[in-house]
Design an enzyme around this catalytic site. Structure first.
Site, PDB file in Angstrom:
ATOM      1  CE  LYS A   1      -1.841   2.714   3.235  1.00  9.18           C
ATOM      2  NZ  LYS A   1      -1.926   3.988   2.497  1.00  9.18           N
TER       3      LYS A   1
ATOM      4  CD  GLU B   1      -3.230   8.375   2.891  1.00  9.62           C
ATOM      5  OE1 GLU B   1      -2.512   7.358   2.719  1.00  9.62           O
ATOM      6  OE2 GLU B   1      -3.418   8.899   4.006  1.00  9.62           O
TER       7      GLU B   1
ATOM      8  N   GLY C   1       7.283   5.160   7.700  1.00 14.11           N
ATOM      9  CA  GLY C   1       6.382   6.282   7.927  1.00 14.11           C
ATOM     10  C   GLY C   1       6.688   6.918   9.265  1.00 14.11           C
TER      11      GLY C   1
ATOM     12  N   GLY D   1       3.947   3.961  13.135  1.00 11.94           N
ATOM     13  CA  GLY D   1       4.768   2.761  13.347  1.00 11.94           C
ATOM     14  C   GLY D   1       4.382   2.052  14.640  1.00 11.94           C
TER      15      GLY D   1
ATOM     16  CD  GLU E   1      14.316   1.499   7.841  1.00 13.57           C
ATOM     17  OE1 GLU E   1      14.843   2.560   8.209  1.00 13.57           O
ATOM     18  OE2 GLU E   1      14.876   0.397   7.915  1.00 13.57           O
TER      19      GLU E   1
ATOM     20  CB  CYS F   1      13.445   9.604   7.487  1.00 15.81           C
ATOM     21  SG  CYS F   1      14.366   8.801   6.173  1.00 15.81           S
TER      22      CYS F   1
ATOM     23  CD  GLU G   1      10.410  13.027  11.220  1.00 14.12           C
ATOM     24  OE1 GLU G   1       9.253  12.620  11.457  1.00 14.12           O
ATOM     25  OE2 GLU G   1      11.216  12.377  10.543  1.00 14.12           O
TER      26      GLU G   1
HETATM   27  P1  NAD Z   1       2.500   8.240   7.974  1.00 10.18           P
HETATM   28  O1  NAD Z   1       2.944   7.440   9.149  1.00 10.18           O
HETATM   29  O2  NAD Z   1       1.437   9.242   8.161  1.00 10.18           O
HETATM   30  O3  NAD Z   1       2.000   7.278   6.799  1.00 10.18           O
HETATM   31  C1  NAD Z   1       2.813   6.247   6.286  1.00 10.18           C
HETATM   32  C2  NAD Z   1       1.937   5.205   5.648  1.00 10.18           C
HETATM   33  O4  NAD Z   1       1.156   4.575   6.666  1.00 10.18           O
HETATM   34  C3  NAD Z   1       0.949   5.740   4.621  1.00 10.18           C
HETATM   35  O5  NAD Z   1       0.846   4.815   3.553  1.00 10.18           O
HETATM   36  C4  NAD Z   1      -0.359   5.786   5.417  1.00 10.18           C
HETATM   37  O6  NAD Z   1      -1.513   5.697   4.608  1.00 10.18           O
HETATM   38  C5  NAD Z   1      -0.200   4.555   6.279  1.00 10.18           C
HETATM   39  N1  NAD Z   1      -1.022   4.524   7.486  1.00 10.18           N
HETATM   40  C6  NAD Z   1      -1.588   5.566   8.143  1.00 10.18           C
HETATM   41  N2  NAD Z   1      -2.263   5.119   9.223  1.00 10.18           N
HETATM   42  C7  NAD Z   1      -2.124   3.782   9.244  1.00 10.18           C
HETATM   43  C8  NAD Z   1      -2.576   2.748  10.115  1.00 10.18           C
HETATM   44  N3  NAD Z   1      -3.329   3.017  11.190  1.00 10.18           N
HETATM   45  N4  NAD Z   1      -2.230   1.476   9.844  1.00 10.18           N
HETATM   46  C9  NAD Z   1      -1.450   1.180   8.783  1.00 10.18           C
HETATM   47  N5  NAD Z   1      -1.013   2.108   7.912  1.00 10.18           N
HETATM   48  C10 NAD Z   1      -1.327   3.401   8.142  1.00 10.18           C
HETATM   49  O7  NAD Z   1       3.844   8.897   7.398  1.00 10.18           O
HETATM   50  P2  NAD Z   1       3.979   9.915   6.204  1.00 10.18           P
HETATM   51  O8  NAD Z   1       3.458  11.237   6.674  1.00 10.18           O
HETATM   52  O9  NAD Z   1       3.441   9.314   4.955  1.00 10.18           O
HETATM   53  O10 NAD Z   1       5.581   9.978   6.030  1.00 10.18           O
HETATM   54  C11 NAD Z   1       6.386  10.814   6.774  1.00 10.18           C
HETATM   55  C12 NAD Z   1       7.051  10.048   7.904  1.00 10.18           C
HETATM   56  O11 NAD Z   1       7.766   8.946   7.363  1.00 10.18           O
HETATM   57  C13 NAD Z   1       8.076  10.881   8.626  1.00 10.18           C
HETATM   58  O12 NAD Z   1       7.963  10.678  10.017  1.00 10.18           O
HETATM   59  C14 NAD Z   1       9.413  10.329   8.123  1.00 10.18           C
HETATM   60  O13 NAD Z   1      10.496  10.496   8.996  1.00 10.18           O
HETATM   61  C15 NAD Z   1       9.072   8.902   7.925  1.00 10.18           C
HETATM   62  N6  NAD Z   1      10.030   8.291   6.975  1.00 10.18           N
HETATM   63  C16 NAD Z   1      10.991   7.452   7.455  1.00 10.18           C
HETATM   64  C17 NAD Z   1      11.929   6.904   6.585  1.00 10.18           C
HETATM   65  C18 NAD Z   1      13.019   5.972   7.072  1.00 10.18           C
HETATM   66  O14 NAD Z   1      13.598   5.284   6.243  1.00 10.18           O
HETATM   67  N7  NAD Z   1      13.323   5.932   8.361  1.00 10.18           N
HETATM   68  C19 NAD Z   1      11.863   7.204   5.226  1.00 10.18           C
HETATM   69  C20 NAD Z   1      10.858   8.064   4.777  1.00 10.18           C
HETATM   70  C21 NAD Z   1       9.933   8.585   5.664  1.00 10.18           C
END
Ligand code: NAD
Length: 511
Positions: free
Chosen positions: A195, A198, A248, A253, A270, A304, A404
């Protein structure tokens, strides 16, 4: 700060915008389909406010179908029982097609994420390289043998694919993050329900098209589009999933870990970071200043690995911060379709407000705004941007130094000793990456050993190689991606003990 100081690269890019949005559907069990309830979701480009994507918006049933298809494909061995060579060949074919469609993928990535086109092109090339690297690992799924257990025993430790993997990706690097996970899972012999965010579904749908084109067996990779609730939730809760590979926010997470508890499935994460670059007076200060500017403005700070904390030695703090301010003022930001732009748009209005809030709060708490600090619109009124921003006089307890921010905002802090630099580095929820600039090998090694971070860069910043593992300490994550470690994450170990010859009975019945 007057915005006329900025190097703005807004141009009339209307000619480069698509006349119709890219349309994407789910790819489940080898078939393209709409959502069960026919719902769709639209994506407008953050830089132009143009409609650039129209996607199926998945239901819980769509997500369950994706998982069931992956389960069946795993259990009947149509992928896991292929030879490493066969899996390698498929992955290489995908890499070839990514290279063929390079520009189309890069442009869609720009339109949905707002990142600069030159950067998107580099990410698509990097993704193709990851598919090629992971292909080589498919030849190398191997274990260990123990040949000194006694004359009658041989021990084998085998690696087997862990099974069905749910892959969930964020909006900031949709295509390359999928490439950090998917080909590694496939090389190991796993099947997948994937997935994307969105907000940035397009390039993952394009990838599914390439998997379809190379004839990957049905159900091996299933792409289901939609929001965290319900689609992500099904992918993390389902009994049929053996592992969740999530990138994410730290908050979501943690939700993925909680969701996985019901079945004790493996979770690799991650997550976020609050990464420092530490600058000593004996460093190459010009190179360090460039790296600080690169580290904080890359992907508009929505990264990140953003080096959002500058820790600069007190003796050079003013002079170095001033140099960073001067360089920051010259960073060209603006329309991400313009190849001059180095900083593009901000992903959403809500996110822009969050960034602004952190800057305003820091100023209220006594920090000094040295540059930027405001949201901006393009001259034609379209698109969301945030000025490259430097805040100095930040103390380690301020939110801007701890959270962050995820925008083009640098917080400058000072230190006097190596111990203090290490202590500020480690006084943080996160532990993704850290960097040190010094010509002293003693400083560099001591820092590299004592920084609690998954990656430490010494006299450089944010280099990456498919061979080297990537991941975080503390609340930056669990597990590692890339390298052979990245393959191992998608495997289970199985111990096989082979007995030869007559066995000594445990109990001999008395006559
Ligand atoms: P997010 O956590 O809001 O969303 C990430 C994904 O999770 C999306 O696909 C979202 O639809 C999904 N999601 C949302 N709620 C969920 C749930 N309850 N259950 C399962 N999936 C769900 O993150 P974001 O805003 O898309 O991305 C930014 C974040 O990602 C930042 O904190 C960034 O640091 C982190 N990030 C980390 C790395 C790494 O490698 N460490 C790389 C890129 C981004």
């Amino acid at each position: 700060m007057a915005s006329t100081d900025w190097k703005l690269t807004f141009g009339a890019r209307a000619a480069d915008l698509p006349s119709t949005p890219y349309v994407g559907r789910h790819f489940i069990d080898g078939k393209w389909r709409d959502s069960g309830d026919s719902q769709t979701m639209a994506r407008r480009s953050p830089a132009h406010d143009a409609l650039v994507g129209q996607y199926a918006k998945g239901t819980a049933d769509d997500a369950r179908d994706a998982v069931v298809a992956a389960r069946q494909a795993f259990d009947d061995g149509r992928w896991s029982r292929l030879s490493g060579k066969q899996r390698h060949d498929y992955l290489c074919q995908v890499a070839e097609r990514i290279e063929r469609d390079h520009e189309t993928i890069a442009v869609q990535e720009v339109l949905e994420s707002g990142k600069p086109i030159t950067q998107a092109r580099a990410e698509v090339s990097g993704a193709a390289a990851l598919w090629r690297y992971a292909a080589t690992l498919a030849w190398n799924v191997r274990g260990d043998s123990y040949n000194a257990l006694g004359d009658d025993m041989l021990g084998l430790v085998m690696r087997e694919p862990i099974g069905v993997v749910s892959i969930i990706t964020p909006w900031n690097f949709p295509f390359i993050i999928a490439a950090q996970k998917l080909p590694f899972a496939l090389a190991a012999g796993c099947t997948v329900a994937l997935k994307p965010s969105e907000l940035t579904s397009g390039t993952t749908v394009m990838l599914a098209g390439l998997l379809d084109e190379v004839g990957l067996p049905d159900g091996v990779v299933n792409v289901v589009l939609g929001e965290g609730d319900p689609v992500g939730a099904v992918l993390t809760h389902s009994d049929d999933v053996d592992m969740v590979s999530f990138t994410g926010s730290t908050q979501v997470g943690k939700e993925a870990v909680a969701a996985s508890a019901g079945t004790l499935k493996k979770v690799s994460l991650e997550l976020g970071g609050k990464n420092p670059q530490v600058i000593f007076p004996d460093a190459d200060l010009e190179a360090a200043a460039d790296a600080v500017v690169f580290g904080v403005y890359f992907n508009g700070g929505q990264c990140c690995n953003s080096s959002s904390r500058l820790l600069v030695h007190r003796d050079i703090a003013e002079e170095f911060t001033q140099r960073v301010v001067e360089l920051s003022r010259q960073v060209p930001f603006g329309d991400p379709l313009d190849s001059q732009a180095r900083v593009g748009a901000i992903i959403s209005e809500a996110h822009e407000r969050k960034i602004q809030g952190y800057v305003e709060q820091a100023v209220t708490q006594g920090a000094t705004l040295r540059l930027g600090g405001r949201a901006l619109q393009a001259p034609n009124g379209e698109g969301r941007y945030f000025e490259p921003t430097v805040v100095s006089g930040v103390s380690p307890d301020m939110e801007i130094a701890r959270d962050e921010v995820f925008g083009p905002v640098l917080s400058a802090l000072t230190f006097d000793t190596l111990d203090e630099a290490i202590s500020i580095t480690n006084d943080c929820l996160y532990g993704l990456s850290a960097g040190i600039w010094s010509r002293s090998i003693d400083n560099c090694l001591a820092y590299a050993r004592r920084a609690r971070a998954g990656t430490v860069w010494v006299n450089t910043w944010m280099d990456g190689y498919p061979e080297l593992p990537f991941g975080g300490f503390k609340q930056s994550g669990l597990g590692r991606e890339l390298g052979h470690f990245g393959l191992d994450e998608f495997t289970e170990q199985k111990t096989v003990q082979l007995h030869m010859g007559a066995r000594t009975n445990w109990w001999v019945p008395q006559a």
